[in-house]
Scaffold this motif. Structure first.
Motif: not given
Length: 341
Positions: A326, A281, A299, A26, A295, A297, A316-317, A320
């Motif tokens: 992803f 995030n 990882n 992350s 929210s 995120q 990951t993205n 999120s």
């Protein structure tokens, strides 16, 4: 027309991150990055490399619409300093340009449809040095940013980053300031090409966009510690705080700035096989009914090292939020010191 704008989100492609190992944690690696990828995360970490190192990464985002490519090289100058260079490209290719689809007579001519790319590039040169104290390192980046939007507009940007790292027993600390002098992007807009967009979209704002953007500084602080689990396993943990000087949707947000925390973990077996996880995030979002939600995120990542070659994977993205997809991230690092043995 000349105008200037201070952007809270200018050059955001430089905030996506590189190296699947770091993304699996992350992005919480500011205090512990110590290889060629420190060129991006914290140039102070380059002091730890002992020989030539190279790294490449490929990622696709938004279901393959956008591609992200990264390559870096680093080498020691002497026992107390090192040099690195990296290149990033983030782009969307083969975009249909239909602004000239209809000719002056009102006829549709598909032969007038063309393709163009919208791409962002960043070239970074890094220098790191061991300071007065044995375990205190300093590093600086000089970066050139090139952004293009087909034939419509392009820009050049220039800026600097600076970072430090400090080690004390099993603890590590890191501080990275991106765009420390602010980063300027100067745009060159083709007014004739831009006019074709205005003609294709009647009734829209006819003013040209700003020709100069100023990217505000961003600060990252990290604290990490490594634990031994028996004789063969090691656990690395790091907590980072990412600070922007703007009001955002981050979990901590004030008029002076916003803070987004990130937490990462890496478990390794004799520095051979790696398992990684992290969360970051943290964003406050507003739903359609007006309610608020948080929210996060997650990882995940894995990696292994074999004969000087390290291969890493991360799931990951970019963010999120909502139904963002992803992405599968792959990176490879080569440490030439193994081949000298």
């Amino acid at each position: 027309m000349n105008a200037q704008a201070v952007r809270n989100y200018s050059n955001e492609f430089l905030n996506i991150g590189v190296d699947a190992a770091a993304l699996g944690m992350s992005r919480s690696v500011v205090a512990t990055t110590n290889d060629v990828n420190a060129v991006y995360w914290n140039p102070a970490g380059l002091v730890n490399i002992e020989d030539y190192q190279g790294s490449i990464m490929y990622a696709s985002y938004f279901a393959g619409i956008a591609n992200y490519n990264y390559a870096a090289f680093a080498m020691p100058i002497d026992k107390q300093s090192a040099l690195g260079v990296s290149l990033i490209r983030f782009g969307v290719d083969d975009i249909l340009n239909t602004t000239e689809l209809i000719d002056s007579q009102g006829n549709i001519d598909f032969n007038r449809v063309s393709l163009f790319s919208a791409a962002d590039y960043a070239l970074t040169v890094s220098y790191a040095k061991n300071l007065i104290f044995k375990d205190l390192y300093f590093g600086v980046n000089a970066k050139v940013v090139r952004r293009t939007i087909g034939k419509f507009a392009n820009s050049w940007g220039f800026g600097f980053d600076a970072g430090i790292q400090y080690e004390r027993d099993d603890w590590k600390f890191g501080l990275m300031v991106r765009d420390i002098t602010t980063t300027f992007n100067i745009w060159n807009i083709d007014e004739d090409a831009f006019a074709t967009i205005q003609g294709a979209i009647p009734g829209q704002n006819q003013e040209l966009p700003e020709t100069t953007e100023i990217t505000k500084p961003k600060v990252q602080f990290g604290m990490a510690r490594k634990f031994d689990i028996g004789r063969t396993f090691h656990l690395l943990t790091e907590v980072d705080l990412n600070l922007r000087f703007a009001r955002t949707n981050d979990i901590i947000s004030t008029g002076l700035g916003s803070i987004d925390p990130a937490i990462g973990f890496q478990l390794d077996y004799e520095n051979f096989v790696f398992l990684r996880a992290g969360v970051g995030n943290f964003q406050k979002t507003t739903e359609f009914d007006g309610s608020k939600s948080l929210s996060v995120q997650p990882n995940f990542g894995v990696g292994f090292t074999y004969k000087g070659i390290q291969v890493d994977y991360a799931l990951t993205n970019i963010g999120s939020i909502g139904n963002a997809l992803f992405s599968n991230i792959f990176s490879v690092k080569i440490d030439y010191s193994f081949f000298r043995r």
